[in-house]
Design an enzyme around this catalytic site. Structure first.
Site, short mmCIF file in Angstrom:
data_model
loop_
_atom_site.label_atom_id
_atom_site.label_comp_id
_atom_site.label_asym_id
_atom_site.label_seq_id
_atom_site.Cartn_x
_atom_site.Cartn_y
_atom_site.Cartn_z
N SER A 177 1.52 -9.83 0.58
CA SER A 177 1.42 -8.44 0.21
C SER A 177 1.21 -7.70 1.53
O SER A 177 1.49 -6.41 1.33
CB SER A 177 -0.27 -8.37 -0.10
OG SER A 177 -1.13 -8.87 0.83
N LYS B 105 0.64 -1.26 0.05
CA LYS B 105 -0.14 -0.12 0.26
C LYS B 105 0.87 1.30 0.00
O LYS B 105 0.21 2.49 -0.59
CB LYS B 105 -0.80 -0.10 1.27
CG LYS B 105 -1.96 -1.20 1.06
CD LYS B 105 -3.20 -0.66 0.14
CE LYS B 105 -4.08 -1.86 0.36
NZ LYS B 105 -5.46 -1.46 -0.65
#
Length: 320
Positions: free
Chosen positions: A300, A46
């Site tokens: 992730s 992110k």
């Protein structure tokens, strides 16, 4: 847009490594390569989308507001601080405490909401209107998708260097920003690599949407360990991209995600959060749904509460 985002991100995000270990290969029955986005700034991919979106704002922007369970929150907060902009982050009250604390530590104002009963979109819209803030959505934002796609540019080059040109690329999927961005990058740079979204059981809206050809919605909104990828449905921007470029979705259980967290720690010496481990879980425990002699997975994120990580290690030990 992905290439332009990569230019703006240069020097501000890390090129994360592509890791492997014989122990993971033995469990999966094939070669496993993991792109460790858990080693990215703020502990997840992110950071890419946050920087891409904030760096693309008009010069007159007064500040930003974002909706996030914690990882997008930190990515936007980090970028906003670097550009001298105020940031407000609307977060669910049941988000892991470290994610809330880390977002505040990056200088953002955190507004908590009830994930199950409150409309976070309406809450954020009201704050944005009152303060003149620019909304940066967690996945359904072109600049965010482009930023996440920079991981795909890196992955294409790293896979080629590793001698892998044909493989499924398993990607943890919430609203689809990472999956769509990576799929776009791979289509341009490594067409032999096919994106496959991976979701937790009970929150498999993308897998169902890809199967039906239309956007499906989850009944549940909360109550699962994989907090980072709990979304009601895939995005209206991300879904058509995934439908065009990705293979069928995969679904794993929470137990499998916990076991994958333990396997990543044991064999790669990295920390993954439950939502960040679902792609690895699919490669290890759903190999019959994956094609090829090698599989690439994205880890992730690694923003996990200590007790959840201890749970993963305990559960794995009990299963051995």
């Amino acid at each position: 847009m992905i290439e332009a985002a990569a230019a703006r991100l240069a020097g501000h995000v890390r090129e994360t490594p592509l890791l492997s270990a014989p122990g993971l290969d033995r469990i999966a029955g094939r070669r496993v390569l993991l792109k460790a986005e858990c080693l990215q700034h703020v502990g997840s991919f992110k950071a890419r989308g946050g920087w891409a979106a904030v760096s693309a704002l008009d010069a007159g922007a007064r500040g930003v507001i974002a909706l996030s369970s914690g990882n997008h929150a930190q990515g936007v907060a980090r970028a906003a601080a670097a550009f001298g902009l105020p940031a407000v982050i609307v977060m669910p009250a049941d988000a892991p405490a470290p994610k809330i604390a880390n977002t505040r530590a990056l200088g953002a104002e955190v507004v908590l909401h009830d994930r199950a009963t409150e409309d976070r979109e309406a809450l954020a819209a009201g704050i944005a209107d009152a303060r003149g803030l620019t909304l940066i959505r967690p996945f359904d934002d072109p600049q965010v998708i482009a930023g996440q796609g920079t991981a795909g540019l890196e992955l294409a080059a790293q896979a080629a260097a590793a001698g892998v040109t044909q493989a499924d690329v398993l990607i943890p999927c919430g609203g689809g920003g990472l999956t769509a961005g990576v799929a776009l990058a791979l289509a341009a740079r490594a067409p032999g690599l096919r994106g496959r979204p991976v979701e937790p059981e009970g929150f498999d809206d993308t897998a169902r949407s890809l199967a039906s050809g239309r956007i499906e919605v989850n009944d549940a909104r909360a109550g699962a360990l994989c907090d980072a990828i709990l979304t009601p449905s895939p995005g209206r921007i991300t879904f058509p991209i995934m439908a065009r470029l990705c293979g069928p979705g995969l679904v794993v259980t929470e137990d499998e995600a916990l076991r994958a967290m333990a396997a990543a720690f044991e064999h790669l010496k990295i920390v993954l959060e439950p939502g960040g481990a679902v792609a690895l879980a699919a490669s290890l425990f759903h190999g019959d749904a994956v094609t090829g002699d090698a599989v690439i997975v994205i880890g992730s994120g690694g923003n996990v509460a200590a007790e959840t990580f201890r749970m993963a290690l305990r559960q794995s030990g009990e299963m051995q």
